[in-house]
Design a protein around this motif. Structure first.
Motif, PDB file in Angstrom:
ATOM      1  N   TRP A 134       0.845  -1.202   0.000  1.00  0.00           N
ATOM      2  CA  TRP A 134       0.000   0.000   0.000  1.00  0.00           C
ATOM      3  C   TRP A 134       0.878   1.247   0.000  1.00  0.00           C
ATOM      4  N   LEU A 135       1.921   1.229   0.820  1.00  0.00           N
ATOM      5  CA  LEU A 135       2.809   2.399   0.896  1.00  0.00           C
ATOM      6  C   LEU A 135       3.502   2.639  -0.438  1.00  0.00           C
ATOM      7  N   GLU A 136       3.911   1.583  -1.107  1.00  0.00           N
ATOM      8  CA  GLU A 136       4.524   1.722  -2.433  1.00  0.00           C
ATOM      9  C   GLU A 136       3.523   2.310  -3.428  1.00  0.00           C
ATOM     10  N   LEU A 137       2.287   1.841  -3.379  1.00  0.00           N
ATOM     11  CA  LEU A 137       1.240   2.361  -4.263  1.00  0.00           C
ATOM     12  C   LEU A 137       1.039   3.861  -4.033  1.00  0.00           C
ATOM     13  N   PHE A 138       0.949   4.262  -2.779  1.00  0.00           N
ATOM     14  CA  PHE A 138       0.747   5.680  -2.469  1.00  0.00           C
ATOM     15  C   PHE A 138       1.965   6.514  -2.859  1.00  0.00           C
ATOM     16  N   ALA A 139       3.157   5.964  -2.679  1.00  0.00           N
ATOM     17  CA  ALA A 139       4.368   6.693  -3.080  1.00  0.00           C
ATOM     18  C   ALA A 139       4.377   6.909  -4.590  1.00  0.00           C
TER      19      ALA A 139
ATOM     20  N   GLU B 162       2.218   9.663  -5.612  1.00  0.00           N
ATOM     21  CA  GLU B 162       2.556  10.933  -4.967  1.00  0.00           C
ATOM     22  C   GLU B 162       1.453  11.405  -4.028  1.00  0.00           C
ATOM     23  N   ALA B 163       0.938  10.463  -3.251  1.00  0.00           N
ATOM     24  CA  ALA B 163      -0.188  10.744  -2.369  1.00  0.00           C
ATOM     25  C   ALA B 163       0.145  11.705  -1.235  1.00  0.00           C
ATOM     26  N   LEU B 164       1.420  11.837  -0.892  1.00  0.00           N
ATOM     27  CA  LEU B 164       1.784  12.761   0.181  1.00  0.00           C
ATOM     28  C   LEU B 164       1.391  14.202  -0.137  1.00  0.00           C
ATOM     29  N   THR B 165       1.287  14.533  -1.414  1.00  0.00           N
ATOM     30  CA  THR B 165       0.920  15.896  -1.795  1.00  0.00           C
ATOM     31  C   THR B 165      -0.543  15.999  -2.214  1.00  0.00           C
ATOM     32  N   ALA B 166      -1.279  14.899  -2.104  1.00  0.00           N
ATOM     33  CA  ALA B 166      -2.696  14.890  -2.468  1.00  0.00           C
ATOM     34  C   ALA B 166      -3.542  15.171  -1.230  1.00  0.00           C
TER      35      ALA B 166
ATOM     36  N   GLU C 258      -2.751   8.389   5.886  1.00  0.00           N
ATOM     37  CA  GLU C 258      -2.531   9.750   6.393  1.00  0.00           C
ATOM     38  C   GLU C 258      -1.919   9.715   7.793  1.00  0.00           C
ATOM     39  N   GLN C 259      -2.390   8.786   8.625  1.00  0.00           N
ATOM     40  CA  GLN C 259      -1.806   8.654   9.958  1.00  0.00           C
ATOM     41  C   GLN C 259      -0.366   8.156   9.873  1.00  0.00           C
ATOM     42  N   HIS C 260      -0.143   7.172   9.030  1.00  0.00           N
ATOM     43  CA  HIS C 260       1.204   6.606   8.869  1.00  0.00           C
ATOM     44  C   HIS C 260       2.206   7.670   8.421  1.00  0.00           C
TER      45      HIS C 260
END
Length: 193
Positions: free
Chosen positions: A34-39, A42-46, A78-80
């Motif tokens: 999941w973390l790889e998918l979000f990376a 670029e989910a950190l900026t979404a 988001e918590q992670h």
């Protein structure tokens, strides 16, 4: 965060640890994936809505309640990643809840709350504003606002033939530090019923 960055443990990031195994079981995907998918996305900026859309698109077709699960995955991410902490909503404010099962019907449970606590002018030094009662086909409610302290909803939901869950949900806390004090307060009020 990149795919090569080791996943931080749930305990070190504020992610509710119990949510990760449930997400992994539901999705058939481990948390690192999941973390790889979000990376990659670029989910950190979404924003939250986009993160939930990314999660929803990655869920297997067999998942029941996929929109709910997409929200759960987005919140865990988001918590992670430090975008929010447990108890914090996507609006940046915090929420706390407490509940108790009572041997009453839903209207009697709300009546018991109102008789015991409905006349209170304050809750933890916040003035009670605009108290109101309402009812739907499934639940009965007592709601009020707290001056500079958010909104409170007391709901009574039938649980079987002769029981009800009476829940206090308090939204709009400005800081997470207030959560445990309010939780203790609402639990104490529920215990008096």
């Amino acid at each position: 965060m990149t795919a090569s960055t080791p996943a931080r443990s749930a305990a070190s990031t504020g992610t509710r640890a119990e949510s990760i195994p449930a997400i992994e079981r539901m999705s058939g995907r481990d948390w690192a994936s999941w973390l790889e998918l979000f990376a990659a996305a670029e989910a950190l900026t979404a924003g939250h809505t986009q993160i939930a859309r990314i999660a929803r698109a990655a869920l297997p077709d067999s998942v029941q309640n996929p929109d709910w699960w997409a929200q759960a995955v987005a919140i865990a991410f988001e918590q992670h990643s430090g975008l929010r902490v447990p108890g914090q909503g996507s609006d940046g404010l915090f929420r706390v809840s407490a509940s108790r099962t009572l041997p009453l019907d839903r209207d009697a449970a709300i009546a018991a709350w109102v008789a015991a606590h409905g006349a209170a002018a304050q809750q933890l030094d916040h003035a009670v504003l605009n108290p109101r009662q309402s009812r739907t086909d499934k639940r009965s409610f007592w709601r009020f606002d707290l001056e500079n302290g958010g909104r409170v909803e007391v709901s009574a939901t039938p649980k079987g033939d002769d029981k009800v869950t009476l829940a206090v949900s308090h939204d709009g806390l400005p800081t997470g530090e207030a959560i445990e004090g309010w939780r203790a307060h609402w639990k104490a009020l529920l215990a008096q019923l």
